[in-house]
Motif scaffolding. Structure first.
Motif, PDB file in Angstrom:
ATOM      1  N   SER A  76       0.829  -1.201   0.000  1.00 46.90           N
ATOM      2  CA  SER A  76       0.000   0.000   0.000  1.00 46.90           C
ATOM      3  C   SER A  76       0.864   1.253   0.000  1.00 46.90           C
ATOM      4  O   SER A  76       0.535   2.242  -0.666  1.00 46.90           O
ATOM      5  CB  SER A  76      -0.934   0.006   1.213  1.00 46.90           C
ATOM      6  N   LEU A  77       1.980   1.219   0.726  1.00 45.71           N
ATOM      7  CA  LEU A  77       2.899   2.361   0.726  1.00 45.71           C
ATOM      8  C   LEU A  77       3.534   2.528  -0.646  1.00 45.71           C
ATOM      9  O   LEU A  77       3.635   3.656  -1.164  1.00 45.71           O
ATOM     10  CB  LEU A  77       3.978   2.166   1.792  1.00 45.71           C
ATOM     11  N   TYR A  78       3.932   1.405  -1.231  1.00 43.85           N
ATOM     12  CA  TYR A  78       4.536   1.436  -2.563  1.00 43.85           C
ATOM     13  C   TYR A  78       3.546   2.018  -3.584  1.00 43.85           C
ATOM     14  O   TYR A  78       3.901   2.893  -4.393  1.00 43.85           O
ATOM     15  CB  TYR A  78       4.951   0.024  -2.968  1.00 43.85           C
ATOM     16  N   ASP A  79       2.295   1.570  -3.519  1.00 48.57           N
ATOM     17  CA  ASP A  79       1.264   2.074  -4.441  1.00 48.57           C
ATOM     18  C   ASP A  79       0.984   3.559  -4.200  1.00 48.57           C
ATOM     19  O   ASP A  79       0.762   4.322  -5.152  1.00 48.57           O
ATOM     20  CB  ASP A  79      -0.032   1.269  -4.273  1.00 48.57           C
ATOM     21  N   THR A  80       0.996   3.963  -2.919  1.00 51.87           N
ATOM     22  CA  THR A  80       0.733   5.368  -2.590  1.00 51.87           C
ATOM     23  C   THR A  80       1.831   6.277  -3.127  1.00 51.87           C
ATOM     24  O   THR A  80       1.547   7.344  -3.693  1.00 51.87           O
ATOM     25  CB  THR A  80       0.611   5.539  -1.059  1.00 51.87           C
ATOM     26  N   ILE A  81       3.085   5.851  -2.942  1.00 51.29           N
ATOM     27  CA  ILE A  81       4.210   6.637  -3.475  1.00 51.29           C
ATOM     28  C   ILE A  81       4.113   6.755  -4.988  1.00 51.29           C
ATOM     29  O   ILE A  81       4.330   7.826  -5.568  1.00 51.29           O
ATOM     30  CB  ILE A  81       5.547   6.000  -3.056  1.00 51.29           C
ATOM     31  N   ALA A  82       3.746   5.629  -5.641  1.00 48.89           N
ATOM     32  CA  ALA A  82       3.604   5.643  -7.098  1.00 48.89           C
ATOM     33  C   ALA A  82       2.480   6.586  -7.522  1.00 48.89           C
ATOM     34  O   ALA A  82       2.615   7.328  -8.509  1.00 48.89           O
ATOM     35  CB  ALA A  82       3.333   4.221  -7.608  1.00 48.89           C
TER      36      ALA A  82
END
Length: 337
Positions: A199-205
């Motif tokens: 979820s953090l990875y997707d949010t940063i993206a």
């Protein structure tokens, strides 16, 4: 305890951080083993011990350089950089390898544990007191016992997640006790080390491309809150365990190291290469995580038949042993400097 390092030593320290990050993600493997065998375990414990009231006074007063030097910043920053790199990049390669070459990967880790046992045991030549032997046996029994516990169900309560963070960091500070395996037992491995990180990875993206629609996504926001609570718990546990272990190493070094060796011996059962996955079920139905993957509840171990695949697995066990001996050689070289 600050160490002057050359440029190549700094590169190797980042690589060690990457290795710690990889080890911490694998259930049954401890990042603390990497620190122990690579020769920077005591500096690692010492550095996090310095995150105390004095450090925060420097920080609040705006004395950032003093804060950085006090906590051994040159060491911690490089190590944490490696862990972060591993967490968001190389660990995905490991996920792929575990999917395609599961037995070989586990065999390599099994070999690394054996190499670690050999390395730590060398420090006890002629020094195996009755107390040290008792600590070894107790540590091994605890390590073996933990590997046979039944996992709990997933719990996303933020207070429980904070507690998970405190406990999970044991894998970084205590060699042989795998934080990620403890997360499996507590039922939150997928939630904390897969879903929340994704979820953090997707949010940063999303932020990178200017998409802020995730703000209206309750599921995404909850996962981010879970990650924050887990991170705060991990930092709390890291500082607490570091102070405790620093005291034990200073006053009871041989007994502490004997206990660590016992934990590592006990962890061999967790990383045994030949095992079948037992998936979690509820009312007879297989449970899946948020990505649709089946959740592993535990493993059923078995003895392999003599075949080409088994010989290859043994070869990878040897590779794991060689890797650890290589780390040991480099760690000894660094300590001499």
């Amino acid at each position: 305890m600050q160490v002057q390092r050359s440029f190549s030593d700094k590169i190797f320290l980042v690589l060690k951080g990457i290795a710690m990050g990889l080890a911490n993600k694998i259930p049954g493997v401890s990042g603390g083993v990497v620190a122990f065998v690579a020769g920077f375990y005591e500096e690692f414990i010492y550095s996090f011990k310095r995150v105390n009231k004095t450090a925060f006074r420097f920080l609040i007063a705006g004395r950032f350089k003093s804060f950085y030097r006090y906590i051994n910043g040159p060491f911690l920053s490089l190590l944490i950089l490696g862990i972060i790199i591993s967490f968001f990049s190389i660990s995905k390669i490991l996920d792929f390898l575990l999917t395609r070459y599961e037995i070989q990967v586990w065999a390599c880790f099994f070999g690394m544990i054996i190499g670690s046992i050999y390395y730590i045991n060398k420090d006890f030549e002629g020094a195996w007191t009755k107390t040290a032997r008792t600590a070894l046996i107790v540590g091994a029994l605890l390590g073996i016992g933990i590997s046979f516990f039944d996992p709990a169900t997933e719990n996303s309560n933020l207070l429980f997640v904070f507690l998970c963070g405190i406990i999970s960091v044991s894998g970084m500070t205590l060699p042989g006790l795998s934080g990620s395996f403890i997360m499996m037992l507590m039922g939150n491995y997928v939630l904390l080390l897969v879903d929340s990180v994704n979820s953090l990875y997707d949010t940063i993206a999303d932020i990178f491309v200017g998409d802020f629609s995730f703000i209206d996504d309750p599921s995404r926001i909850h996962l981010l809150k879970v990650l924050v609570a887990f991170t705060l718990g991990s930092l709390t546990g890291l500082v607490t365990f570091s102070n405790l272990l620093s005291y034990l190493i200073k006053h009871f070094k041989k007994v502490t190291y004997a206990s660590i060796l016992g934990f590592i011996i006990g962890s061999l059962g967790v990383v045994w290469p030949w095992k079948h996955k037992i998936y979690a079920t509820q009312n007879g139905n297989l449970l899946v995580d948020r990505n649709g993957n089946h959740i592993v509840a535990t493993y059923k171990r078995y003895l392999p038949e003599m075949s080409a695949d088994t010989y290859w697995a043994v070869f990878y066990i040897i590779i794991g042993i060689v890797l650890v001996l290589g780390l040991e050689w480099y760690g000894a070289r660094t300590r001499k400097k």
